[in-house]
Design a protein around this motif. Structure first.
Motif, PDB file in Angstrom:
ATOM      1  N   ASP A 199       0.854  -1.193   0.000  1.00  0.00           N
ATOM      2  CA  ASP A 199       0.000   0.000   0.000  1.00  0.00           C
ATOM      3  C   ASP A 199       0.890   1.244   0.000  1.00  0.00           C
ATOM      4  OD1 ASP A 199      -1.898   1.955   0.253  1.00  0.00           O
ATOM      5  OD2 ASP A 199      -2.502   1.426   2.296  1.00  0.00           O
ATOM      6  N   PRO A 200       1.282   1.720  -1.187  1.00  0.00           N
ATOM      7  CA  PRO A 200       2.192   2.874  -1.262  1.00  0.00           C
ATOM      8  C   PRO A 200       1.582   4.164  -0.731  1.00  0.00           C
ATOM      9  CG  PRO A 200       1.339   2.333  -3.438  1.00  0.00           C
ATOM     10  CD  PRO A 200       0.906   1.229  -2.518  1.00  0.00           C
ATOM     11  N   LYS A 201       0.259   4.238  -0.675  1.00  0.00           N
ATOM     12  CA  LYS A 201      -0.400   5.440  -0.167  1.00  0.00           C
ATOM     13  C   LYS A 201      -0.479   5.429   1.359  1.00  0.00           C
ATOM     14  CE  LYS A 201      -4.228   4.985  -2.312  1.00  0.00           C
ATOM     15  NZ  LYS A 201      -5.615   5.308  -2.738  1.00  0.00           N
ATOM     16  N   ASN A 202      -0.163   4.277   1.961  1.00  0.00           N
ATOM     17  CA  ASN A 202      -0.182   4.138   3.421  1.00  0.00           C
ATOM     18  C   ASN A 202      -1.542   4.568   3.986  1.00  0.00           C
ATOM     19  OD1 ASN A 202       0.925   3.408   5.860  1.00  0.00           O
ATOM     20  ND2 ASN A 202       1.969   5.346   6.212  1.00  0.00           N
ATOM     21  N   SER A 203      -2.604   4.012   3.368  1.00  0.00           N
ATOM     22  CA  SER A 203      -3.964   4.436   3.740  1.00  0.00           C
ATOM     23  C   SER A 203      -4.760   3.275   4.334  1.00  0.00           C
ATOM     24  CB  SER A 203      -4.672   5.032   2.515  1.00  0.00           C
ATOM     25  OG  SER A 203      -4.655   4.119   1.434  1.00  0.00           O
ATOM     26  N   LEU A 225      -1.383   0.570  -8.253  1.00  0.00           N
ATOM     27  CA  LEU A 225      -0.135   0.238  -8.938  1.00  0.00           C
ATOM     28  C   LEU A 225       0.547   1.486  -9.491  1.00  0.00           C
ATOM     29  CD1 LEU A 225       1.774  -1.983  -9.997  1.00  0.00           C
ATOM     30  CD2 LEU A 225       0.330  -2.115 -12.043  1.00  0.00           C
ATOM     31  N   ALA A 226      -0.232   2.453  -9.961  1.00  0.00           N
ATOM     32  CA  ALA A 226       0.349   3.677 -10.523  1.00  0.00           C
ATOM     33  C   ALA A 226       1.134   4.445  -9.465  1.00  0.00           C
ATOM     34  CB  ALA A 226      -0.751   4.561 -11.104  1.00  0.00           C
ATOM     35  N   ALA A 227       0.567   4.546  -8.255  1.00  0.00           N
ATOM     36  CA  ALA A 227       1.268   5.251  -7.172  1.00  0.00           C
ATOM     37  C   ALA A 227       2.548   4.529  -6.802  1.00  0.00           C
ATOM     38  CB  ALA A 227       0.347   5.359  -5.952  1.00  0.00           C
ATOM     39  N   LEU A 228       2.520   3.200  -6.865  1.00  0.00           N
ATOM     40  CA  LEU A 228       3.721   2.416  -6.550  1.00  0.00           C
ATOM     41  C   LEU A 228       4.806   2.632  -7.596  1.00  0.00           C
ATOM     42  CD1 LEU A 228       5.055   0.264  -4.746  1.00  0.00           C
ATOM     43  CD2 LEU A 228       3.978  -1.481  -6.180  1.00  0.00           C
ATOM     44  N   GLN A 229       4.416   2.639  -8.876  1.00  0.00           N
ATOM     45  CA  GLN A 229       5.392   2.830  -9.953  1.00  0.00           C
ATOM     46  C   GLN A 229       6.090   4.189  -9.832  1.00  0.00           C
ATOM     47  OE1 GLN A 229       6.113   0.362 -11.783  1.00  0.00           O
ATOM     48  NE2 GLN A 229       4.379  -0.699 -12.678  1.00  0.00           N
ATOM     49  N   MET A 230       5.397   5.176  -9.306  1.00  0.00           N
ATOM     50  CA  MET A 230       5.950   6.528  -9.199  1.00  0.00           C
ATOM     51  C   MET A 230       7.050   6.634  -8.152  1.00  0.00           C
ATOM     52  SD  MET A 230       2.512   8.894  -9.593  1.00  0.00           S
ATOM     53  CE  MET A 230       3.430  10.382  -9.230  1.00  0.00           C
ATOM     54  N   ILE A 231       7.004   5.805  -7.107  1.00  0.00           N
ATOM     55  CA  ILE A 231       8.000   5.928  -6.044  1.00  0.00           C
ATOM     56  C   ILE A 231       9.236   5.069  -6.300  1.00  0.00           C
ATOM     57  CG2 ILE A 231       6.216   6.486  -4.348  1.00  0.00           C
ATOM     58  CD1 ILE A 231       6.511   3.653  -3.232  1.00  0.00           C
ATOM     59  N   PHE A 232       9.194   4.235  -7.350  1.00  0.00           N
ATOM     60  CA  PHE A 232      10.345   3.397  -7.692  1.00  0.00           C
ATOM     61  C   PHE A 232      11.393   4.193  -8.468  1.00  0.00           C
ATOM     62  CE2 PHE A 232       7.631  -0.677  -7.681  1.00  0.00           C
ATOM     63  CZ  PHE A 232       8.117  -1.057  -6.437  1.00  0.00           C
ATOM     64  N   SER A 233      12.634   3.834  -8.278  1.00  0.00           N
ATOM     65  CA  SER A 233      13.677   4.305  -9.193  1.00  0.00           C
ATOM     66  C   SER A 233      13.535   3.506 -10.494  1.00  0.00           C
ATOM     67  CB  SER A 233      15.068   4.070  -8.585  1.00  0.00           C
ATOM     68  OG  SER A 233      15.319   2.673  -8.474  1.00  0.00           O
ATOM     69  N   LYS A 234      14.253   3.891 -11.511  1.00  0.00           N
ATOM     70  CA  LYS A 234      14.157   3.205 -12.797  1.00  0.00           C
ATOM     71  C   LYS A 234      14.533   1.731 -12.665  1.00  0.00           C
ATOM     72  CE  LYS A 234      15.744   3.542 -17.593  1.00  0.00           C
ATOM     73  NZ  LYS A 234      16.588   4.307 -18.559  1.00  0.00           N
ATOM     74  N   GLU A 235      15.586   1.461 -11.891  1.00  0.00           N
ATOM     75  CA  GLU A 235      16.048   0.083 -11.710  1.00  0.00           C
ATOM     76  C   GLU A 235      15.044  -0.725 -10.890  1.00  0.00           C
ATOM     77  OE1 GLU A 235      17.828   2.789 -11.073  1.00  0.00           O
ATOM     78  OE2 GLU A 235      19.238   2.726 -12.778  1.00  0.00           O
ATOM     79  N   GLN A 236      14.508  -0.115  -9.829  1.00  0.00           N
ATOM     80  CA  GLN A 236      13.532  -0.809  -8.993  1.00  0.00           C
ATOM     81  C   GLN A 236      12.264  -1.138  -9.776  1.00  0.00           C
ATOM     82  OE1 GLN A 236      13.284   2.133  -5.833  1.00  0.00           O
ATOM     83  NE2 GLN A 236      14.223   0.707  -4.370  1.00  0.00           N
ATOM     84  N   LYS A 237      11.838  -0.178 -10.598  1.00  0.00           N
ATOM     85  CA  LYS A 237      10.639  -0.379 -11.395  1.00  0.00           C
ATOM     86  C   LYS A 237      10.800  -1.547 -12.352  1.00  0.00           C
ATOM     87  CE  LYS A 237       7.490   2.102 -14.514  1.00  0.00           C
ATOM     88  NZ  LYS A 237       7.184   3.390 -15.164  1.00  0.00           N
ATOM     89  N   ALA A 238      11.955  -1.614 -13.014  1.00  0.00           N
ATOM     90  CA  ALA A 238      12.214  -2.702 -13.963  1.00  0.00           C
ATOM     91  C   ALA A 238      12.233  -4.053 -13.251  1.00  0.00           C
ATOM     92  CB  ALA A 238      13.539  -2.458 -14.687  1.00  0.00           C
ATOM     93  N   GLU A 239      12.870  -4.103 -12.072  1.00  0.00           N
ATOM     94  CA  GLU A 239      12.950  -5.363 -11.327  1.00  0.00           C
ATOM     95  C   GLU A 239      11.568  -5.771 -10.816  1.00  0.00           C
ATOM     96  OE1 GLU A 239      15.583  -7.502  -7.790  1.00  0.00           O
ATOM     97  OE2 GLU A 239      15.662  -5.320  -8.046  1.00  0.00           O
TER      98      GLU A 239
END
Length: 393
Positions: A201-205, A270-284
């Protein structure tokens, strides 16, 4: 001659009564009370005149009777019941196939609405999938009632008694459409059924609060989310090793056949999660996500993913197509429906309230109207109670 007339009239009345009883029996089988049977009877007799008004008829002869009326016949049509679902079949032909593509049969129906329409596999019939117009959302006023609803079958998540969500679930909808409402329903069902659950839960809600109450593992930042999905993938691979041995004597079986417990990783927004990833983290993360969704179904490792809009930039088409149950809640744009359900899926016109929308299963060629149950009891207390019960068993 009079006796013969009476006999023929009696036979006609008898045939009519048999047909009326037959239709009423369909209504009873559909488990929507006798009223649905009456609606089917009324609809049956309205359809013929409505088809004629729409110029859907055969004119077999140019003969005109004494009243100067053309002799015509409408295509053969009938109602059919399959798996608690009502269908209207109308005979197709070269003459009508183009008209059927744009035909809205709804005005001819009484107390019924069209969920979807499509041609039969042999194109001999146009099939209209129907549901009652007085659709009633399930409502639970006590946790015990909800538990009884949730535990009817192991490892199955439900919207209602007729709609089971299979495998990987993709849940889409704008803010206020009822996504959180649906997630609470499904999460509580998972706990009741003792399904293994973990949450991102990237929004921590809401979900992170529920996780804290229930003792569920929850990732709220990029590092913890990435670590969580990797751990989930590793657990899946461990089960794969275990099942490989069992499959040697049980080809084409799955985790259910071996009495194994289902697992769900819930990813909220998922969109909020993708935004907080670095490029490498997102790819992994996306790589591991694809691995789980492609291999997890047989092993009992599933994903429940939510997003505000089914956008191809957020979730690729080849990944989206692996979701077994796709839901769009609330009113959405045509592009969202196309991305979520694929091209060529008709979305019926219907009032959509919070917590309701459209469901497409991977085995179906059409969508179905659904509404998640209303939970009119203390949600926080329910999660605490269920998690305590799980801990004691």
């Amino acid at each position: 001659f009079c006796h013969l007339s009476y006999i023929l009239m009696f036979i006609d009345v008898l045939i009519l009564l048999i047909y009326l009883v037959r239709l009423a029996f369909i209504g009873l089988l559909f488990q929507t009370h006798f009223k649905t049977g009456i609606n089917l009877i009324v609809s049956y007799y309205r359809i013929e005149s409505q088809l004629i008004d729409a110029c859907i008829f055969y004119q077999r002869s140019s003969k005109i009777d004494d009243n100067k009326k053309l002799i015509v016949r409408v295509p053969r049509y009938f109602f059919k019941l399959e798996h608690n679902q009502i269908y209207l079949f109308i005979e197709n032909s070269i003459k009508f196939t183009g008209q059927f593509d744009n035909l809205d049969i709804s005005p001819a129906l009484s107390g019924l609405v069209v969920d979807s329409k499509y041609k039969s596999s042999n194109s001999l019939f146009m099939i209209f999938q129907l549901t009652t117009a007085n659709f009633k959302q399930l409502e639970f006023t006590t946790l015990d009632d909800f538990i009884h609803f949730a535990v009817k079958k192991r490892n199955e998540l439900k919207v209602d008694d007729n709609n089971i969500l299979k495998g990987h679930i993709l849940l889409s909808g704008k803010t206020g459409s009822g996504k959180t409402f649906a997630m609470i329903n499904l999460s509580l069902q998972m706990l009741v059924q003792k399904i293994n659950v973990s949450v991102i839960d990237p929004k921590n809600s809401d979900l992170s609060v529920i996780s804290e109450i229930s003792g569920i593992k929850c990732g709220t930042n990029a590092d913890s989310a990435l670590e969580m999905i990797k751990t989930y993938r590793n657990s899946m691979n461990n089960r794969k090793i275990e099942m490989n041995q069992l499959l040697k004597d049980n080809i084409a079986s799955d985790f259910n056949d071996f009495k194994m417990t289902a697992n769900y990783l819930v990813i909220d927004e998922l969109a909020a999660l993708q935004m907080i990833f670095s490029k490498e983290q997102k790819a992994e993360f996306n790589s591991v996500l694809a691995e789980v969704i492609l291999q997890g179904r047989q092993l009992g490792f599933f994903l429940l993913v939510t997003l505000q809009q089914a956008n191809a930039n957020l979730i690729s088409t080849n990944i989206r197509e692996q979701f077994n149950s796709v839901i769009v809640l609330g009113k959405s744009e045509i592009q969202t429906y196309k991305t979520a359900f694929g091209m060529g899926i008709d979305i019926p016109t219907r009032r959509i309230d919070k917590g309701s929308g459209w469901l497409k299963q991977d085995t179906n060629e059409s969508v179905k109207y659904i509404a998640f149950p209303a939970l009119n009891f203390d949600i926080a207390k329910a999660f605490k109670h269920i998690s305590k019960s799980r801990a004691n068993t």
